[in-house]
Design an enzyme around this catalytic site. Structure first.
Site, PDB file in Angstrom:
ATOM      1  N   LEU A  33      11.217 -20.236  -5.156  1.00 17.49           N
ATOM      2  CA  LEU A  33      10.149 -19.457  -4.514  1.00 17.49           C
ATOM      3  C   LEU A  33       8.825 -19.619  -5.256  1.00 17.49           C
ATOM      4  CD1 LEU A  33       9.480 -16.936  -2.514  1.00 17.49           C
ATOM      5  CD2 LEU A  33       9.840 -15.557  -4.564  1.00 17.49           C
ATOM      6  N   ASP A  70       0.829  -1.212   0.000  1.00 14.07           N
ATOM      7  CA  ASP A  70       0.000   0.000   0.000  1.00 14.07           C
ATOM      8  C   ASP A  70       0.864   1.264   0.000  1.00 14.07           C
ATOM      9  OD1 ASP A  70      -2.372   1.396  -0.033  1.00 14.07           O
ATOM     10  OD2 ASP A  70      -2.688   1.277   2.135  1.00 14.07           O
ATOM     11  N   HIS A 107       2.096   3.436  -9.061  1.00 19.27           N
ATOM     12  CA  HIS A 107       1.902   2.006  -9.323  1.00 19.27           C
ATOM     13  C   HIS A 107       3.064   1.453 -10.155  1.00 19.27           C
ATOM     14  CE1 HIS A 107      -1.925   2.316  -7.457  1.00 19.27           C
ATOM     15  NE2 HIS A 107      -2.510   2.993  -8.430  1.00 19.27           N
TER      16      HIS A 107
HETATM   17  C1  IPE Z   1      -5.357  -2.827  -0.165  1.00 11.97           C
HETATM   18  O1  IPE Z   1      -5.038  -1.479  -0.328  1.00 11.97           O
HETATM   19  C2  IPE Z   1      -5.321  -3.538  -1.474  1.00 11.97           C
HETATM   20  C3  IPE Z   1      -4.024  -3.601  -2.140  1.00 11.97           C
HETATM   21  C4  IPE Z   1      -2.874  -3.193  -1.683  1.00 11.97           C
HETATM   22  C5  IPE Z   1      -4.054  -4.217  -3.433  1.00 11.97           C
HETATM   23  P1  IPE Z   1      -6.148  -0.351  -0.396  1.00 11.97           P
HETATM   24  O2  IPE Z   1      -5.428   0.946  -0.424  1.00 11.97           O
HETATM   25  O3  IPE Z   1      -7.104  -0.620  -1.503  1.00 11.97           O
HETATM   26  O4  IPE Z   1      -6.903  -0.563   0.997  1.00 11.97           O
HETATM   27  P2  IPE Z   1      -7.906   0.386   1.787  1.00 11.97           P
HETATM   28  O5  IPE Z   1      -8.991   0.744   0.822  1.00 11.97           O
HETATM   29  O6  IPE Z   1      -7.137   1.592   2.210  1.00 11.97           O
HETATM   30  O7  IPE Z   1      -8.347  -0.440   2.927  1.00 11.97           O
HETATM   31  C1  IPE Z   2      -1.767   0.190  -3.312  1.00 16.13           C
HETATM   32  O1  IPE Z   2      -1.503   1.551  -3.369  1.00 16.13           O
HETATM   33  C2  IPE Z   2      -1.933  -0.399  -4.695  1.00 16.13           C
HETATM   34  C3  IPE Z   2      -3.318  -0.762  -5.037  1.00 16.13           C
HETATM   35  C4  IPE Z   2      -4.336  -0.782  -4.223  1.00 16.13           C
HETATM   36  C5  IPE Z   2      -3.527  -1.176  -6.401  1.00 16.13           C
HETATM   37  P1  IPE Z   2      -2.682   2.608  -3.295  1.00 16.13           P
HETATM   38  O2  IPE Z   2      -3.082   2.954  -4.691  1.00 16.13           O
HETATM   39  O3  IPE Z   2      -3.775   2.148  -2.424  1.00 16.13           O
HETATM   40  O4  IPE Z   2      -1.923   3.832  -2.637  1.00 16.13           O
HETATM   41  P2  IPE Z   2      -2.541   4.892  -1.627  1.00 16.13           P
HETATM   42  O5  IPE Z   2      -3.072   4.129  -0.464  1.00 16.13           O
HETATM   43  O6  IPE Z   2      -3.616   5.625  -2.377  1.00 16.13           O
HETATM   44  O7  IPE Z   2      -1.372   5.756  -1.284  1.00 16.13           O
HETATM   45 MG    MG Z   3      -4.156   2.419  -0.433  1.00 18.20          MG
END
Ligand code: IPE
Ligand code: IPE
Ligand code: MG
Length: 248
Positions: free
Chosen positions: A123, A12, A29
Protein backbone atom coordinates in the site's frame (compact mmCIF):
# COMPACT_ATOMS: atom_id res chain seq x y z
CA UNK A 1 -16.35 -7.26 -4.60
CA UNK A 2 -15.02 -4.38 -6.74
CA UNK A 3 -12.28 -2.71 -4.68
CA UNK A 4 -11.25 0.92 -5.28
CA UNK A 5 -7.59 1.36 -6.25
CA UNK A 6 -7.34 4.68 -4.43
CA UNK A 7 -9.34 5.71 -1.34
CA UNK A 8 -9.13 9.29 -0.04
CA UNK A 9 -10.53 10.17 3.39
CA UNK A 10 -11.32 13.45 5.14
CA UNK A 11 -10.92 12.30 8.72
CA UNK A 12 -13.38 14.66 10.39
CA UNK A 13 -15.11 14.64 13.78
CA UNK A 14 -12.27 14.18 16.27
CA UNK A 15 -13.13 17.34 18.19
CA UNK A 16 -16.82 16.50 18.52
CA UNK A 17 -15.99 12.94 19.55
CA UNK A 18 -13.94 14.31 22.44
CA UNK A 19 -16.47 17.01 23.36
CA UNK A 20 -19.24 14.40 23.59
CA UNK A 21 -17.14 12.67 26.24
CA UNK A 22 -16.26 15.84 28.12
CA UNK A 23 -12.64 15.45 27.02
CA UNK A 24 -10.28 18.05 25.52
CA UNK A 25 -10.26 18.14 21.69
CA UNK A 26 -6.74 16.70 21.57
CA UNK A 27 -8.03 13.43 23.09
CA UNK A 28 -10.17 13.11 19.98
CA UNK A 29 -7.13 13.62 17.76
CA UNK A 30 -5.25 10.96 19.75
CA UNK A 31 -8.14 8.53 19.35
CA UNK A 32 -8.10 9.43 15.65
CA UNK A 33 -4.51 8.20 15.32
CA UNK A 34 -5.66 4.75 16.50
CA UNK A 35 -8.31 4.77 13.78
CA UNK A 36 -5.65 5.67 11.21
CA UNK A 37 -3.64 2.62 12.19
CA UNK A 38 -6.66 0.32 11.87
CA UNK A 39 -7.74 1.88 8.55
CA UNK A 40 -4.23 1.43 7.12
CA UNK A 41 -4.16 -2.25 8.07
CA UNK A 42 -7.65 -2.81 6.70
CA UNK A 43 -6.61 -1.15 3.43
CA UNK A 44 -3.63 -3.50 3.20
CA UNK A 45 -5.89 -6.51 3.76
CA UNK A 46 -8.46 -5.27 1.24
CA UNK A 47 -5.90 -4.83 -1.53
CA UNK A 48 -6.34 -1.07 -1.86
CA UNK A 49 -3.31 0.41 -3.67
CA UNK A 50 -3.35 3.98 -2.40
CA UNK A 51 -4.86 5.47 0.76
CA UNK A 52 -4.76 9.26 1.13
CA UNK A 53 -5.69 10.72 4.51
CA UNK A 54 -6.36 14.40 5.19
CA UNK A 55 -4.55 15.11 8.46
CA UNK A 56 -4.15 18.90 8.44
CA UNK A 57 -5.50 21.37 5.91
CA UNK A 58 -3.95 24.61 4.74
CA UNK A 59 -6.90 26.26 6.53
CA UNK A 60 -6.35 24.47 9.86
CA UNK A 61 -3.71 27.08 10.86
CA UNK A 62 -6.72 29.20 11.79
CA UNK A 63 -7.36 27.02 14.84
CA UNK A 64 -6.25 28.15 18.30
CA UNK A 65 -2.42 28.08 18.49
CA UNK A 66 -2.44 25.50 21.28
CA UNK A 67 -4.49 23.06 19.19
CA UNK A 68 -2.20 23.61 16.20
CA UNK A 69 0.86 22.99 18.37
CA UNK A 70 -0.61 19.83 19.87
CA UNK A 71 -1.53 18.57 16.41
CA UNK A 72 2.05 19.11 15.22
CA UNK A 73 3.39 17.26 18.29
CA UNK A 74 0.98 14.41 17.66
CA UNK A 75 1.97 14.23 13.99
CA UNK A 76 5.65 14.01 14.96
CA UNK A 77 4.93 11.36 17.57
CA UNK A 78 2.83 9.29 15.21
CA UNK A 79 5.54 9.41 12.52
CA UNK A 80 8.13 8.22 15.03
CA UNK A 81 5.96 5.51 16.50
CA UNK A 82 4.34 4.09 13.39
CA UNK A 83 7.20 3.93 10.89
CA UNK A 84 8.38 0.45 11.97
CA UNK A 85 4.89 -0.98 11.75
CA UNK A 86 4.45 0.58 8.31
CA UNK A 87 7.67 -1.04 7.12
CA UNK A 88 6.53 -4.38 8.51
CA UNK A 89 3.28 -4.06 6.56
CA UNK A 90 5.24 -3.08 3.41
CA UNK A 91 3.54 0.34 3.38
CA UNK A 92 5.20 3.17 1.50
CA UNK A 93 4.64 6.49 3.25
CA UNK A 94 4.37 9.79 1.38
CA UNK A 95 3.63 13.12 2.99
CA UNK A 96 1.88 15.53 0.61
CA UNK A 97 1.30 19.23 1.18
CA UNK A 98 3.44 22.30 1.76
CA UNK A 99 5.82 21.00 4.41
CA UNK A 100 7.97 24.17 4.29
CA UNK A 101 5.64 25.67 6.91
CA UNK A 102 6.64 23.01 9.48
CA UNK A 103 9.49 23.21 11.99
CA UNK A 104 12.91 22.14 10.72
CA UNK A 105 12.77 19.10 12.97
CA UNK A 106 9.43 17.96 11.59
CA UNK A 107 10.55 18.60 7.99
CA UNK A 108 13.65 16.51 8.59
CA UNK A 109 11.61 13.70 10.12
CA UNK A 110 9.25 13.75 7.12
CA UNK A 111 12.22 13.24 4.79
CA UNK A 112 13.56 10.42 6.99
CA UNK A 113 10.34 8.42 7.31
CA UNK A 114 9.74 8.64 3.57
CA UNK A 115 13.24 7.33 2.95
CA UNK A 116 12.75 4.52 5.47
CA UNK A 117 9.70 3.16 3.62
CA UNK A 118 10.83 4.09 0.11
CA UNK A 119 11.44 0.46 -0.90
CA UNK A 120 8.06 -0.79 0.35
CA UNK A 121 5.93 -2.28 -2.41
CA UNK A 122 2.50 -2.72 -0.82
CA UNK A 123 0.00 0.00 0.00
CA UNK A 124 1.02 3.61 -0.62
CA UNK A 125 -0.13 5.72 2.33
CA UNK A 126 -0.29 9.43 1.56
CA UNK A 127 -0.74 11.74 4.52
CA UNK A 128 -1.93 15.19 3.48
CA UNK A 129 -0.44 17.70 5.90
CA UNK A 130 -0.71 21.44 5.32
CA UNK A 131 -2.44 20.36 2.14
CA UNK A 132 -4.93 22.34 0.08
CA UNK A 133 -6.32 21.36 -3.30
CA UNK A 134 -5.87 24.88 -4.65
CA UNK A 135 -2.31 25.02 -3.34
CA UNK A 136 -1.65 21.78 -5.21
CA UNK A 137 -2.90 23.19 -8.53
CA UNK A 138 -0.88 26.39 -8.03
CA UNK A 139 2.35 24.56 -7.25
CA UNK A 140 1.80 22.36 -10.32
CA UNK A 141 1.23 25.47 -12.47
CA UNK A 142 4.47 26.96 -11.17
CA UNK A 143 6.45 23.82 -11.94
CA UNK A 144 5.02 23.70 -15.44
CA UNK A 145 5.76 27.35 -16.15
CA UNK A 146 9.35 26.82 -15.00
CA UNK A 147 9.64 24.06 -17.60
CA UNK A 148 8.17 26.32 -20.26
CA UNK A 149 10.53 29.15 -19.31
CA UNK A 150 13.48 26.78 -19.44
CA UNK A 151 12.38 25.72 -22.93
CA UNK A 152 11.83 22.11 -21.83
CA UNK A 153 8.19 21.97 -22.96
CA UNK A 154 5.96 23.99 -25.26
CA UNK A 155 2.63 25.52 -24.20
CA UNK A 156 0.73 23.06 -26.43
CA UNK A 157 2.23 20.24 -24.39
CA UNK A 158 0.37 21.36 -21.25
CA UNK A 159 -2.30 18.67 -21.20
CA UNK A 160 -4.49 17.30 -18.41
CA UNK A 161 -1.97 14.45 -18.03
CA UNK A 162 0.90 16.92 -17.77
CA UNK A 163 -0.89 18.87 -15.03
CA UNK A 164 -1.79 15.66 -13.16
CA UNK A 165 1.84 14.58 -13.21
CA UNK A 166 2.97 17.79 -11.49
CA UNK A 167 0.42 17.55 -8.68
CA UNK A 168 1.62 16.24 -5.32
CA UNK A 169 -0.07 12.92 -6.17
CA UNK A 170 1.63 12.75 -9.60
CA UNK A 171 2.13 9.20 -10.83
CA UNK A 172 -0.65 7.75 -8.66
CA UNK A 173 -4.18 7.00 -9.83
CA UNK A 174 -6.96 9.48 -8.99
CA UNK A 175 -9.15 8.62 -5.98
CA UNK A 176 -11.96 6.22 -6.86
CA UNK A 177 -13.65 6.54 -3.48
CA UNK A 178 -13.69 9.79 -1.50
CA UNK A 179 -14.93 9.39 2.09
CA UNK A 180 -15.76 12.13 4.57
CA UNK A 181 -16.60 11.19 8.14
CA UNK A 182 -18.13 13.51 10.73
CA UNK A 183 -21.36 14.47 8.99
CA UNK A 184 -20.32 17.53 6.97
CA UNK A 185 -21.02 17.38 3.26
CA UNK A 186 -18.23 19.45 1.74
CA UNK A 187 -14.81 18.91 0.18
CA UNK A 188 -12.89 21.42 2.36
CA UNK A 189 -10.23 21.95 -0.33
CA UNK A 190 -9.07 18.31 -0.43
CA UNK A 191 -7.76 16.76 -3.72
CA UNK A 192 -9.93 19.03 -5.88
CA UNK A 193 -8.43 18.25 -9.28
CA UNK A 194 -7.86 14.58 -8.52
CA UNK A 195 -11.42 13.90 -7.32
CA UNK A 196 -13.10 15.08 -10.53
CA UNK A 197 -14.71 11.64 -10.94
CA UNK A 198 -14.41 10.15 -7.45
CA UNK A 199 -17.40 8.41 -5.91
CA UNK A 200 -18.24 10.42 -2.79
CA UNK A 201 -19.35 8.82 0.46
CA UNK A 202 -20.46 10.94 3.39
CA UNK A 203 -21.07 9.39 6.78
CA UNK A 204 -22.16 10.85 10.12
CA UNK A 205 -19.76 8.52 11.94
CA UNK A 206 -17.09 10.55 13.73
CA UNK A 207 -13.55 9.62 12.70
CA UNK A 208 -12.52 7.94 15.99
CA UNK A 209 -15.61 5.69 15.63
CA UNK A 210 -14.88 4.83 11.99
CA UNK A 211 -14.14 1.17 12.65
CA UNK A 212 -13.68 -1.85 10.40
CA UNK A 213 -17.42 -2.28 9.88
CA UNK A 214 -17.87 1.38 8.96
CA UNK A 215 -15.02 1.21 6.42
CA UNK A 216 -16.47 -2.02 5.03
CA UNK A 217 -19.83 -0.28 4.54
CA UNK A 218 -18.12 2.48 2.56
CA UNK A 219 -16.39 -0.12 0.39
CA UNK A 220 -19.69 -1.93 -0.15
CA UNK A 221 -21.36 1.31 -1.17
CA UNK A 222 -18.58 1.89 -3.71
CA UNK A 223 -18.88 -1.66 -5.06
CA UNK A 224 -22.59 -1.16 -5.67
CA UNK A 225 -22.21 1.97 -7.77
CA UNK A 226 -22.04 2.19 -11.52
CA UNK A 227 -19.30 4.52 -12.73
CA UNK A 228 -20.42 5.96 -16.00
CA UNK A 229 -17.79 8.63 -16.76
CA UNK A 230 -20.25 10.37 -19.02
CA UNK A 231 -21.50 7.27 -20.80
CA UNK A 232 -25.07 5.98 -20.71
CA UNK A 233 -25.75 3.33 -18.12
CA UNK A 234 -26.24 0.77 -20.89
CA UNK A 235 -22.83 1.58 -22.41
CA UNK A 236 -21.19 1.43 -19.00
CA UNK A 237 -22.77 -1.94 -18.25
CA UNK A 238 -21.70 -3.52 -21.53
CA UNK A 239 -18.18 -2.08 -21.54
CA UNK A 240 -17.50 -2.87 -17.89
CA UNK A 241 -18.60 -6.47 -18.47
CA UNK A 242 -16.28 -6.70 -21.46
CA UNK A 243 -19.25 -7.36 -23.77
CA UNK A 244 -18.48 -4.44 -26.00
CA UNK A 245 -16.33 -4.90 -29.08
CA UNK A 246 -16.67 -1.35 -30.26
CA UNK A 247 -17.89 1.79 -28.54
CA UNK A 248 -21.57 2.61 -29.09
C1 IPE B 1 -10.99 19.12 7.05
O1 IPE B 1 -11.65 19.16 8.28
C2 IPE B 1 -9.52 18.94 7.25
C3 IPE B 1 -9.10 17.69 7.88
C4 IPE B 1 -9.85 16.67 8.20
C5 IPE B 1 -7.70 17.60 8.13
P1 IPE B 1 -12.09 20.52 8.95
O2 IPE B 1 -12.89 20.16 10.15
O3 IPE B 1 -10.92 21.41 9.16
O4 IPE B 1 -13.02 21.16 7.81
P2 IPE B 1 -14.07 22.35 7.87
O5 IPE B 1 -13.35 23.52 8.46
O6 IPE B 1 -15.19 21.90 8.75
O7 IPE B 1 -14.49 22.53 6.47
C1 IPE C 1 -10.56 16.52 12.05
O1 IPE C 1 -11.31 16.61 13.21
C2 IPE C 1 -9.08 16.57 12.34
C3 IPE C 1 -8.42 17.82 11.94
C4 IPE C 1 -8.95 18.78 11.22
C5 IPE C 1 -7.05 17.96 12.35
P1 IPE C 1 -11.82 18.02 13.73
O2 IPE C 1 -10.83 18.54 14.71
O3 IPE C 1 -12.14 18.93 12.62
O4 IPE C 1 -13.14 17.58 14.48
P2 IPE C 1 -14.49 18.42 14.59
O5 IPE C 1 -14.94 18.70 13.20
O6 IPE C 1 -14.15 19.67 15.36
O7 IPE C 1 -15.40 17.50 15.34
MG1 MG D 1 -13.87 19.31 11.60
Amino acid sequence: MKIPRHVAIIMDGNGRWAQQRGLPRISGHKAGVETVRAAVEQSVRSGIEVLTLFAFSSENWRRPPTEVRLLMDLFMMALNREVKRLKRNDVKLRIIGDSTAFSDKLQQRIVEVQQMTADCQGLTLQIAANYGGRWDVVQAARRISEKVEAGLIRTEEITEEAVSRQLSTGGFPDPDLFIRTGGEQRLSNFLLWQSAYAEIYFTDTLWPDFNEKAFEQALESFAGRQRRFGRTSEQARLEDNGEMDQPV
